[in-house]
Every structure is written in structure tokens, then in C-alpha cells.
Motif scaffolding. Structure first.
Motif, mmCIF file in Angstrom:
data_model
loop_
_atom_site.group_PDB
_atom_site.id
_atom_site.type_symbol
_atom_site.label_atom_id
_atom_site.label_comp_id
_atom_site.label_asym_id
_atom_site.label_seq_id
_atom_site.Cartn_x
_atom_site.Cartn_y
_atom_site.Cartn_z
ATOM 1 N N SER A 1 -5.663 -2.462 -5.599
ATOM 2 C CA SER A 1 -4.840 -3.216 -4.657
ATOM 3 C C SER A 1 -5.684 -4.113 -3.752
ATOM 4 C CB SER A 1 -3.996 -2.268 -3.798
ATOM 5 O OG SER A 1 -4.818 -1.435 -3.006
ATOM 6 N N SER B 1 -10.092 0.526 -5.003
ATOM 7 C CA SER B 1 -8.671 0.439 -5.343
ATOM 8 C C SER B 1 -8.321 -0.947 -5.886
ATOM 9 C CB SER B 1 -7.806 0.728 -4.111
ATOM 10 O OG SER B 1 -6.443 0.454 -4.374
ATOM 11 N N ASP C 1 -3.854 3.633 -8.987
ATOM 12 C CA ASP C 1 -5.137 3.085 -8.558
ATOM 13 C C ASP C 1 -6.069 2.789 -9.722
ATOM 14 O OD1 ASP C 1 -4.453 3.036 -5.942
ATOM 15 O OD2 ASP C 1 -5.712 4.686 -5.296
ATOM 16 N N GLU D 1 4.837 -4.089 -9.022
ATOM 17 C CA GLU D 1 3.546 -4.497 -9.590
ATOM 18 C C GLU D 1 3.685 -4.877 -11.062
ATOM 19 O OE1 GLU D 1 0.309 -4.853 -8.448
ATOM 20 O OE2 GLU D 1 1.217 -4.825 -6.466
ATOM 21 N N MET E 1 0.846 -1.186 0.000
ATOM 22 C CA MET E 1 0.000 0.000 0.000
ATOM 23 C C MET E 1 0.880 1.233 0.000
ATOM 24 S SD MET E 1 -2.866 1.086 2.790
ATOM 25 C CE MET E 1 -3.780 2.595 2.602
#
Length: 579
Positions: free
Chosen positions: A341, A339, A179, A213, A1
Motif C-alpha cells: 500500500s 507494505s 500485504d 483494490e 489502510m
């Protein structure tokens, strides 16, 4: 995060001195020397001294709006949010046409979670001065907090257009793009921030996350190690360095990095969450539960939602459906989080909810496994639904026990690089009793329309879809066969279910290759399994309507099967290798 962006400087003392003559005389005001002294203390970071001067100024000249702006800024820098908010409210009352005062107040409202008020004052600042770059940037952050990502992006881009040197705006824009899943654009924005300020720690941290990522693991590791050279006591960098090491399968180093982060910041929520994940990979369930619970205790509204979902998975695998359901209730707000994530934990939330509902509706509970042989089902999320199911394999009654490897693809196991998925697979192989019977339920993620083999095929058009699918199956089978034989385990290769994905959500040009991929992939897996004298569980035929899509009988959601599907497959669709 990613870390929240640092507060932008809400008061520029030098500008305040220059603007006094233009702001109008609202009463007696201090002399220029006192203002210059305040500016010097603020600029030097001597906030206690600056606060004393600002307090004396507001006491002597209570209608001098700039003094209240200064006091608000000084209190803000000392993280005294409520006091700063009151001072900034007073400044706006005295300076209703001051764009900076409105923007500063908007930022304080954002810090206090009052997003409607924050947006109102940021927009008021822009009504007064449409070219106020910082106000555009602050509005972008408020919109980001509300999940209005497209509007937030436009505000940050406008801030940069007006003031190309506004370094925070590049970092904030990167967060907004991240995001939205636009990772390469986010990377560019973070690099632009670092070009303006090479020691911008937050931008460096966010760049590392974005590289990770994108699978650029070694580049991300370099970024974090460079960050730690600049700031050796930066807990965030240790936390995300741990993620880089984890992705490389350097598990013990990763654990040490997470623990170092927690030594520096004992209430570091993300580090507890990540530590919980790696302890799951070590099959240290009790320690993982402790780490997740600390994440939940410290931050129930953010990382605690993810931690609650993974706790629900652990309790489900322990056979405690009530406690698993309770953790899902705790995580219920995750349904409103947009989000990317949170994508995986949200998917698990829906999946577990359906599994627990199925058990309640069928009055099903896990039967005791006393004197019953265990069938170990190793796989990603598909292994979970099989957990506790009774099957008959070659006349032997066996109870499935899931060995969960979250997110594992055949590609992860078949490629030549060490990674966390291989680490856990090999750990499971070592820890299981010798000569165990194992069902492998891995491959569904490889066959999804938006990742895995189809994605690889699009990147390498010189190769055919069949070629990539066959190569994936071959390398996977070679790896798992070698690993299992080392410990004397017997493998059963599980097929991939026919798709139950809503084809309207798949790009038109991808529908036919997607459906065909699952079919040929199962053909390859079956041929390879039987050649290796391994049994094959034909889950594809069980679920196929005859047209390559699901018959709707066995899917609990768009990807996963009902718990009794494995029982049915063993009963009717087990293909035995010739001996």
C-alpha cells in the motif's frame, strides 16, 4: 489502510474456572462462587465490576495466578495497556507453565510495540502447548508486524487448521495476504471470516478494501453500505465508502463521505489523508496541505509518511525545493516499509529525491514566468520533471507548468466510464485560460511490463497486442481531442520514452512484447496525432538506443526523465502536423 485486528480475548473466564483444579495450588485461593461471579461480569462486558472483583482477588490471594490473568484481561479490555501488561507479567511469573498466560502476555507486548518480547512469549506458549490455536494466531500477528509475511501466513494457517472456527485468524490471514498483493486469496479469507460471523465489522471493512483494490468498485460500495446498516456510526466505513465514490468519479459525494468520517472521528488519520488526496484532485492545494499536515501530525509513523511525500510533491510544484526536500526527510522512514500500500508513495519519494538532487547539482531553480507564455504539461508523474522548464515551441519561449494527475493512464481517459482521472482532467480543461497550449504526457504507465496494455493482452489472448495498443491510443486521442476543442485548447501529444527498466526483472517471455509495445504504441500515437493535425513530441526517439531500450542519457530513474529532456525533445524531436 486496513484497520488493525481487534484484540483477541486474552482470558476465557469459563475455562479458567474449569482449569483451577489442574493448575496446582500455589496458596490460598478464592472459592468457586467468586470466580463464577467474575466470569459473569467479564462475559457481560461489565468490566468495572469485573475489575473490582479481580483486584480484591489479587489482594486477598496475591499468589493466585488465575486472578492476575483475569485482572490483565479486564484491564486489556478497558485499553489500559501498561496496567494490563504488569498484571499479565505477574500471571506468567506465578504460572510459568501456563500457555494461555504466555500468549496473553505476548499480545500485550505486541500492543506496546515490544515485538521481540511478544514473539518470545508466543513461542513459549507454543512450546508448552503446540496445539494452542490462539497462540499461533497471536504469533502470526507479531510476525506480520515485523514484516515477516511468509512466516506470519504459516502461523495463521496453522491456527485455522487447529481451530477452523477461529474467526479472527481468517481476518488476520486476509490482512497478511493483502500485504503480499494476493488480493483474491485475501478476499476469500475475509469472506470466510464473515461466513462465521456476519456482523464482523473489521472483516467487512477489509473485504471492501480488497474488492476496491481489485477494481470491483460497485461490489465494494455495496459492502460498505451494508456495513453502515449494521453500524451507522462507523467512521472507517464512511472513509472507505469515500474511496469507492472517488474511484467512480463521484467526487463531491466522496468528499462528503470523508468529512462525515471526520465528524465521527475528529482525529481520523486516514480520512484526513484521503481528504487531502481529493482536495488535490479539486486543485485546492492550500486545503490539501492542511489535511495532509493533520495526517502527519496525528500519525507521523504511518499515514504521515505518505502525507509527507504528497506534501513534498505539492511544494515541488509550488517551486519550493527546500521545503519539498524537508518533507522528504520527514518521510525518509518510508524506505523501510514493505507494505504494497506504500508502493506509489515510495516510488514518488525516490523520484523527487532525484529531481531535487539534480536541481542542486545543476544549480537550477525555477525562473520567473513574468511575461513568458505558459506551456501546460498535463500528465501523471512524468509531468512533474518538466515543471518550470523553458522550451521553444514554434519560435515562442514558453515555461512548462505541470498539471499533475497522479496515476493517470490513457486507458482511464479513453474508457467509457466516469472516474476520478476524467474528473480532474476535465476540471483542468475548464480552469486553464481559454486557448491554452497543452502538452500531454500520459501513456507511460499503460506501457509498463506489469500493468496496462500488456496485462490486458494476457487476459484477452484472442486479441493481438497491436489491436489492444491501437484501441487504447484511439479512445484516448478521441477523448482528449474532444475535451480540448471544447475549450479551444491546442494539444501537443507527448510520446512514451523507451524503457529504462532493468529487463532482468521482467519475465523472459514478456521482454520482447514489452519492448515492442512501446515502439508500436508511439507509432500509433504519432499517426493519430498528425491525422488530427496535432503536433507530436517524439520522446521515444530522444531516448531510444536503436534497440527499443533507453540510451541512458535522459532517464533520471527506471521510468522518469531528467527535467532538461523535454527541452531537448522540443529542440530536436518535435514533429509538426501539416496544416
Amino acid at each position: 489502510m486496513k484497520k488493525q485486528p481487534p484484540p483477541q480475548k486474552s482470558y476465557k473466564a469459563k475455562k479458567a474456572v474449569q482449569k483451577i483444579a489442574k493448575q496446582g495450588r500455589l496458596g490460598l485461593e478464592p472459592n468457586a462462587r467468586e470466580l463464577e461471579r467474575l466470569m459473569a461480569m467479564f462475559s457481560a462486558g461489565k468490566y468495572s465490576e469485573a475489575e473490582s472483583i479481580a483486584l480484591a482477588m489479587t489482594k486477598s490471594f496475591p499468589r493466585f495466578g488465575v486472578g492476575w490473568k483475569a485482572l490483565g484481561a479486564v484491564l486489556h479490555e478497558q485499553c489500559r495497556g501498561k496496567e494490563a501488561l504488569l498484571a499479565k507479567q505477574k500471571a506468567v511469573t506465578l504460572l510459568p507453565q501456563d500457555a494461555e498466560a504466555h500468549s496473553n502476555l505476548g499480545f500485550s507486548y505486541r500492543d506496546s510495540g515490544q515485538l521481540t518480547e511478544a514473539e518470545t512469549h508466543c513461542r513459549r506458549a507454543l512450546d508448552i502447548n503446540p496445539h494452542y490455536a490462539e497462540a499461533h494466531g497471536n504469533l502470526g500477528l507479531v510476525l506480520w508486524d515485523q514484516g515477516r509475511l511468509i512466516e506470519a501466513e504459516a502461523s495463521c494457517r496453522r491456527a485455522i487448521e487447529i481451530m477452523p472456527s477461529l474467526v479472527n485468524a481468517y481476518n488476520n490471514l486476509g490482512n497478511i495476504l493483502f500485504d503480499q498483493g494476493r488480493l483474491s486469496e485475501a478476499e476469500t479469507s475475509y469472506r470466510q471470516a464473515l461466513a462465521l460471523r456476519p456482523d464482523f465489522i473489521d472483516a467487512s471493512n477489509n473485504l471492501g478494501i480488497t474488492l476496491l483494490e481489485q477494481g470491483l468498485i460497485l461490489e465494494a460500495e455495496d459492502v460498505y453500505r451494508h456495513t453502515l446498516e449494521i453500524k451507522p456510526d462507523y467512521a472507517d466505513a464512511y472513509n472507505f465508502l469515500g474511496n469507492c465514490l472517488l474511484a467512480q468519479g463521484r467526487m463531491k459525494e466522496a468528499e462528503a463521505s470523508y468529512r462525515h468520517a471526520l465528524e465521527l472521528k475528529p482525529e481520523y488519520v486516514s480520512a484526513y489523508y484521503n481528504l487531502g488526496n481529493i482536495l488535490c484532485d479539486f486543485n485546492c492545494w492550500d486545503q490539501a496541505v492542511d489535511a495532509y499536515r493533520k495526517s502527519l501530525d496525528f500519525d507521523p509513523a504511518k499515514m504521515g509518511l505518505k502525507a509527507s511525500v504528497w506534501l513534498a510533491v505539492i511544494y515541488y510544484l509550488e517551486g519550493n525545493l527546500d521545503l519539498s526536500g524537508n518533507m522528504l526527510q520527514t518521510a525518509q522512514p518510508i524506505m523501510d516499509v514493505t507494505s504494497v500500500s506504500y508502493k506509489d508513495s515510495t516510488a514518488y519519494y525516490h523520484y523527487l529525491n532525484k529531481l531535487i538532487t539534480w536541481h542542486k547539482q545543476t544549480s537550477s531553480s525555477y525562473p520567473q514566468s513574468v511575461n513568458r507564455e505558459v506551456l501546460y504539461t498535463i500528465g501523471e508523474s512524468h509531468s512533474i520533471s518538466s515543471h518550470g522548464t523553458i522550451v521553444y515551441y514554434h519560435g515562442r519561449e514558453m515555461q512548462c507548468e505541470a498539471q499533475w494527475i497522479a496515476g493517470c493512464k490513457q486507458w482511464h481517459l479513453g474508457n467509457d466510464k466516469q472516474n476520478k482521472y476524467k474528473y480532474k482532467f476535465e476540471l483542468i480543461m475548464r480552469q486553464l485560460p481559454a486557448q491554452s497550449t497543452i502538452l500531454l504526457l500520459i501513456g507511460e504507465i499503460d506501457c509498463r511490463p506489469d500493468e496496462g496494455i500488456l496485462k490486458a493482452w494476457k487476459k484477452t489472448p484472442e486479441k493481438s497486442l497491436d489491436e489492444i495498443a491501437m484501441k487504447t491510443a484511439q479512445t484516448y486521442m478521441g477523448y482528449v481531442s474532444k475535451s480540448a476543442s471544447h475549450y479551444g485548447h491546442r494539444l501537443i501529444i507527448g510520446g512514451v520514452p523507451a524503457t529504462y527498466v532493468d529487463l532482468c526483472t521482467v519475465a523472459v517471455e514478456d521482454v520482447e512484447p514489452f519492448i515492442r509495445l512501446i515502439k508500436i504504441f508511439n507509432v500509433f500515437l504519432q499517426e493519430l496525432a498528425l491525422t488530427a493535425e496535432l503536433d507530436f513530441l517524439d520522446i521515444y526517439t530522444l531516448t531510444d538506443s536503436g534497440e527499443g531500450v533507453s540510451n541512458g542519457k535522459w532517464h533520471i530513474d527506471g521510468y522518469h526523465l531528467f527535467p532538461d529532456a523535454i527541452e531537448e525533445a522540443f529542440s530536436k524531436y518535435l514533429i509538426t502536423a501539416a496544416k
